[in-house]
Design an enzyme around this catalytic site. Structure first.
Site, mmCIF file in Angstrom:
data_model
loop_
_atom_site.group_PDB
_atom_site.id
_atom_site.type_symbol
_atom_site.label_atom_id
_atom_site.label_comp_id
_atom_site.label_asym_id
_atom_site.label_seq_id
_atom_site.Cartn_x
_atom_site.Cartn_y
_atom_site.Cartn_z
ATOM 1 N N ARG A 1 0.909 -1.303 -0.037
ATOM 2 C CA ARG A 1 0.021 0.059 0.039
ATOM 3 C C ARG A 1 0.894 1.190 -0.057
ATOM 4 N NH1 ARG A 1 -3.554 -1.718 5.154
ATOM 5 N NH2 ARG A 1 -1.642 -2.595 5.664
ATOM 6 N N LYS B 1 1.864 1.888 7.289
ATOM 7 C CA LYS B 1 2.221 1.204 8.707
ATOM 8 C C LYS B 1 2.856 1.952 9.660
ATOM 9 C CE LYS B 1 0.793 -2.327 9.488
ATOM 10 N NZ LYS B 1 -0.665 -2.925 9.962
ATOM 11 N N TYR C 1 -0.782 4.314 10.778
ATOM 12 C CA TYR C 1 -1.058 3.289 11.531
ATOM 13 C C TYR C 1 0.069 3.210 12.626
ATOM 14 C CZ TYR C 1 -5.204 1.773 9.138
ATOM 15 O OH TYR C 1 -6.527 1.678 8.523
ATOM 16 N N HIS D 1 -0.518 1.367 16.250
ATOM 17 C CA HIS D 1 -0.506 -0.003 17.183
ATOM 18 C C HIS D 1 0.210 -0.043 18.259
ATOM 19 C CE1 HIS D 1 -3.726 -1.209 14.168
ATOM 20 N NE2 HIS D 1 -2.816 -1.172 13.182
ATOM 21 N N GLU E 1 -5.666 4.264 13.820
ATOM 22 C CA GLU E 1 -6.494 3.475 14.421
ATOM 23 C C GLU E 1 -7.302 4.157 15.739
ATOM 24 O OE1 GLU E 1 -3.180 3.031 14.353
ATOM 25 O OE2 GLU E 1 -2.655 2.685 16.289
ATOM 26 N N VAL F 1 -11.586 -9.154 17.942
ATOM 27 C CA VAL F 1 -12.313 -8.304 18.963
ATOM 28 C C VAL F 1 -11.211 -7.107 19.049
ATOM 29 C CG1 VAL F 1 -12.617 -10.219 20.359
ATOM 30 C CG2 VAL F 1 -10.523 -9.157 20.866
ATOM 31 N N LEU F 2 -11.617 -5.940 19.700
ATOM 32 C CA LEU F 2 -10.796 -4.467 19.884
ATOM 33 C C LEU F 2 -11.401 -4.110 21.021
ATOM 34 C CD1 LEU F 2 -8.617 -2.740 18.846
ATOM 35 C CD2 LEU F 2 -10.715 -1.787 17.652
ATOM 36 N N VAL G 1 -6.944 -11.724 13.221
ATOM 37 C CA VAL G 1 -6.697 -10.498 12.678
ATOM 38 C C VAL G 1 -6.449 -9.448 13.737
ATOM 39 C CG1 VAL G 1 -7.923 -8.838 11.523
ATOM 40 C CG2 VAL G 1 -8.720 -11.369 11.058
ATOM 41 N N ALA G 2 -6.795 -9.731 15.002
ATOM 42 C CA ALA G 2 -6.294 -8.576 16.044
ATOM 43 C C ALA G 2 -4.895 -8.686 16.627
ATOM 44 C CB ALA G 2 -7.390 -8.939 17.499
ATOM 45 N N ASP H 1 -2.593 -7.121 15.446
ATOM 46 C CA ASP H 1 -2.007 -5.804 15.495
ATOM 47 C C ASP H 1 -2.292 -5.313 16.694
ATOM 48 O OD1 ASP H 1 -4.639 -5.296 14.987
ATOM 49 O OD2 ASP H 1 -4.274 -4.082 13.355
ATOM 50 N N ALA I 1 0.010 -9.332 10.303
ATOM 51 C CA ALA I 1 -0.464 -8.033 11.098
ATOM 52 C C ALA I 1 -0.614 -6.786 9.967
ATOM 53 C CB ALA I 1 0.739 -7.351 12.064
HETATM 54 N N1 LIG Z 1 -4.277 -7.824 10.990
HETATM 55 C C1 LIG Z 1 -4.589 -7.024 10.114
HETATM 56 O O1 LIG Z 1 -4.152 -6.809 8.967
HETATM 57 C C2 LIG Z 1 -5.800 -6.013 10.468
HETATM 58 C C3 LIG Z 1 -6.283 -6.033 11.809
HETATM 59 N N2 LIG Z 1 -7.310 -5.073 12.139
HETATM 60 C C4 LIG Z 1 -7.625 -5.342 13.458
HETATM 61 O O2 LIG Z 1 -8.754 -6.034 13.742
HETATM 62 C C5 LIG Z 1 -9.250 -5.824 15.109
HETATM 63 C C6 LIG Z 1 -10.888 -5.751 15.102
HETATM 64 O O3 LIG Z 1 -11.152 -4.568 14.427
HETATM 65 P P1 LIG Z 1 -12.444 -4.015 14.016
HETATM 66 O O4 LIG Z 1 -13.384 -4.993 13.734
HETATM 67 O O5 LIG Z 1 -12.624 -2.890 13.344
HETATM 68 O O6 LIG Z 1 -12.970 -3.430 15.570
HETATM 69 P P2 LIG Z 1 -14.492 -3.162 15.848
HETATM 70 O O7 LIG Z 1 -14.353 -2.063 17.234
HETATM 71 O O8 LIG Z 1 -15.367 -2.679 14.990
HETATM 72 O O9 LIG Z 1 -14.770 -4.466 16.662
HETATM 73 C C7 LIG Z 1 -14.528 -5.131 17.740
HETATM 74 C C8 LIG Z 1 -15.610 -5.837 18.621
HETATM 75 O O10 LIG Z 1 -14.892 -6.643 19.528
HETATM 76 C C9 LIG Z 1 -15.918 -6.934 20.369
HETATM 77 N N3 LIG Z 1 -15.186 -7.287 21.505
HETATM 78 C C10 LIG Z 1 -14.674 -6.515 22.646
HETATM 79 N N4 LIG Z 1 -14.228 -7.325 23.736
HETATM 80 C C11 LIG Z 1 -14.755 -8.620 23.384
HETATM 81 C C12 LIG Z 1 -14.773 -9.785 24.006
HETATM 82 N N5 LIG Z 1 -14.310 -10.102 25.169
HETATM 83 N N6 LIG Z 1 -15.464 -10.987 23.176
HETATM 84 C C13 LIG Z 1 -15.948 -10.774 22.106
HETATM 85 N N7 LIG Z 1 -16.133 -9.395 21.407
HETATM 86 C C14 LIG Z 1 -15.375 -8.511 21.987
HETATM 87 C C15 LIG Z 1 -16.558 -5.579 20.797
HETATM 88 O O11 LIG Z 1 -17.766 -5.422 21.275
HETATM 89 C C16 LIG Z 1 -16.559 -4.984 19.099
HETATM 90 O O12 LIG Z 1 -17.954 -5.534 18.570
HETATM 91 C C17 LIG Z 1 -8.445 -4.963 15.446
HETATM 92 O O13 LIG Z 1 -7.450 -5.010 16.400
HETATM 93 C C18 LIG Z 1 -7.868 -4.102 14.273
HETATM 94 O O14 LIG Z 1 -6.647 -3.124 14.348
HETATM 95 C C19 LIG Z 1 -7.781 -4.462 11.162
HETATM 96 C C20 LIG Z 1 -7.336 -4.402 10.068
HETATM 97 C C21 LIG Z 1 -6.213 -5.097 9.640
HETATM 98 C C1 LIG Z 2 -5.267 -1.688 10.203
HETATM 99 C C2 LIG Z 2 -3.960 -2.339 10.046
HETATM 100 O O1 LIG Z 2 -3.380 -2.762 10.918
HETATM 101 C C3 LIG Z 2 -3.496 -2.588 8.685
HETATM 102 O O2 LIG Z 2 -4.255 -2.075 7.733
HETATM 103 O O3 LIG Z 2 -2.557 -2.988 8.353
#
Ligand SMILES: NC(=O)C1=CN([C@@H]2O[C@H](COP(=O)(O)OP(=O)(O)OC[C@H]3O[C@@H](n4cnc5c(N)ncnc54)[C@H](O)[C@@H]3O)[C@@H](O)[C@H]2O)C=CC1
Ligand SMILES: CC(=O)C(=O)O
Ligand SMILES: [Mg+2]
Length: 370
Positions: free
Chosen positions: A15, A75, A94, A96, A118, A239-240, A267-268, A270, A299
């Site tokens: 990106r 990043k 970002y 993190h 983020e 989760v987040l 996915v979480a 990061d 990540a």
């Molecule tokens: N690895 C990667 O490339 C990427 C990673 N991410 C990450 O993915 C993660 C999720 O992001 P989003 O969906 O946008 O967040 P979001 O805030 O939309 O959703 C997170 C959900 O987790 C729930 N939650 C919190 N504690 C919980 C628990 N104990 N049990 C079950 N659910 C729980 C919340 O209620 C919420 O609905 C983040 O860490 C984000 O940074 C996002 C994009 C790319």
């Molecule tokens: C959200 C994030 O960490 C990414 O898009 O790489």
């Protein structure tokens, strides 16, 4: 303002922080944009596209950091970039922080102004600069999960959708936010049997209303997670807790309860990951196996589909980048609570609580630095 766009150097990160369309808008607003040579190539934008849009090309990353008042990237800075960052330089990207202590200390030391995509947050608690990449990663998590469930890739050898006369795979999604919802849509569309877990009952009600019949909701707690583990084939960690380290919902001992070849896509990762055995991996080497469970913990998942991700990210970041460039970070953050919440580290001070708490650092109220 002088804006710099370095080329991303994280593994397989294709990106770029700014598209030629974004350059046109910033130049129209009176700003000067410098782009590192070939920075946009991985996303399909050539240096000529940037110069036509009004940017200047610089040959090296050192020159881009050296000249810019604001850096727009994707990043978090990598170790080799730390020393290039200047005091008072605004970094819009970002970070993190809560998942990586060395980065936190490096940014404190460099005395930069770190505005993290983020944690930019709207009044309705949505995260406008995380959403587009969560949409991408959520959708990708199922495509990657389906792939690693194949036997030659060490998975259970089960087809997500099954076939007539044979049951589909079972997918368990921890967290029903943006990643979780997008993962559920894809998995459901492929015919899998999907369960989404969340602690937010209102969110579960909403998901129950909008999701197709092959998606069920379940309260997220240890008891329910343990109940599902022995029968589920693909587990998505989504989760987040904004700005903070993710809670470990699947602990090391729970891996024994899963069948060999189960795939977890955390996915979480990061934010530290919601599976205790998760550690960050790269697109080059995306998986590893512990207790016969395949772990996929990349990540920067959206980095692998830059044609989609760069445009989706810029659609969201550009309006904020224009505010920052037009007003300067202090006034832009004073005028916009959304942007103010993006400030994590400012001139050596940690101004985001989740980051201070993650590493036991002194916390400074963000208003005192504006
Ligand atoms: N690895 C990667 O490339 C990427 C990673 N991410 C990450 O993915 C993660 C999720 O992001 P989003 O969906 O946008 O967040 P979001 O805030 O939309 O959703 C997170 C959900 O987790 C729930 N939650 C919190 N504690 C919980 C628990 N104990 N049990 C079950 N659910 C729980 C919340 O209620 C919420 O609905 C983040 O860490 C984000 O940074 C996002 C994009 C790319
Ligand atoms: C959200 C994030 O960490 C990414 O898009 O790489
Ligand atoms: Mg239903």
């Amino acid at each position: 303002m002088i804006i710099g766009v370095p080329k991303e150097i994280k593994n397989n990160e294709n990106r770029v922080g700014l598209t030629p369309a974004g350059v046109i808008e910033l130049v129209r607003n009176g700003h000067k944009v410098y782009v590192q040579a070939t920075a946009g190539e991985g996303s399909g934008f050539m240096d000529e596209d940037y110069t036509t849009a009004g940017a200047s090309i610089l040959p090296s990353i050192e020159e881009v950091y050296g000249i810019a008042e604001m850096i727009i990237k994707v990043k978090e800075p990598i170790e080799s970039e730390y020393s290039l960052i200047k005091e008072d330089q605004l970094l819009f990207t970002y970070f993190h922080f809560a998942s990586y202590e060395p980065l936190t200390h490096a940014m404190i030391k460099q005395k930069a102004v770190c505005l993290a995509y983020e944690t930019v947050e709207r009044a309705d608690r949505s995260l406008p600069l995380l959403v587009p990449m969560s949409e991408v990663a959520g959708r990708m998590s199922i495509q990657e999960g389906a792939k690693y469930l194949e036997k030659p890739l060490k998975g259970r050898g089960i087809l997500l959708g099954g076939v007539p006369g044979v049951r589909p795979a079972k997918v368990m999604i921890l967290g029903g936010g943006v990643v979780g919802t997008n993962a559920a849509k894809m998995a459901a569309g492929m015919g899998a049997d999907v369960t989404i877990l969340d602690t937010n009952l209102a969110r579960l009600r909403y998901l129950d209303d909008i999701m197709p019949a092959n998606v069920n909701t379940f309260m997220s707690n240890e008891y329910n997670i343990r109940e599902l583990l022995p029968t589920h084939d693909l587990i998505i960690g989504a989760v987040l807790i904004p700005g903070a380290k993710a809670p470990h919902l699947i602990t090391r001992d729970m891996l024994k309860e899963m069948r060999p070849g189960t795939v977890v896509v955390d996915v979480a990762v990061d934010q530290g990951g919601c599976i205790e055995t998760c550690k960050p991996t790269t697109h080059e080497n995306p998986t590893y196996i512990i207790d016969d469970v395949v772990h996929y913990c990349v990540a920067n998942m959206p980095g692998a589909v830059p044609y989609t991700s760069t445009l989706a990210l810029n659609n969201a970041t550009l309006p904020y980048a224009i505010q920052l460039a037009n007003k300067g970070w202090k006034k832009a953050c004073a005028d916009s609570n959304e942007l103010k919440l993006g400030l994590n580290i400012v001139q050596g001070k940690v101004v985001y609580k989740g980051v201070a708490e993650a590493f036991n650092l002194d916390y400074t109220e963000v208003d005192s630095v504006l």
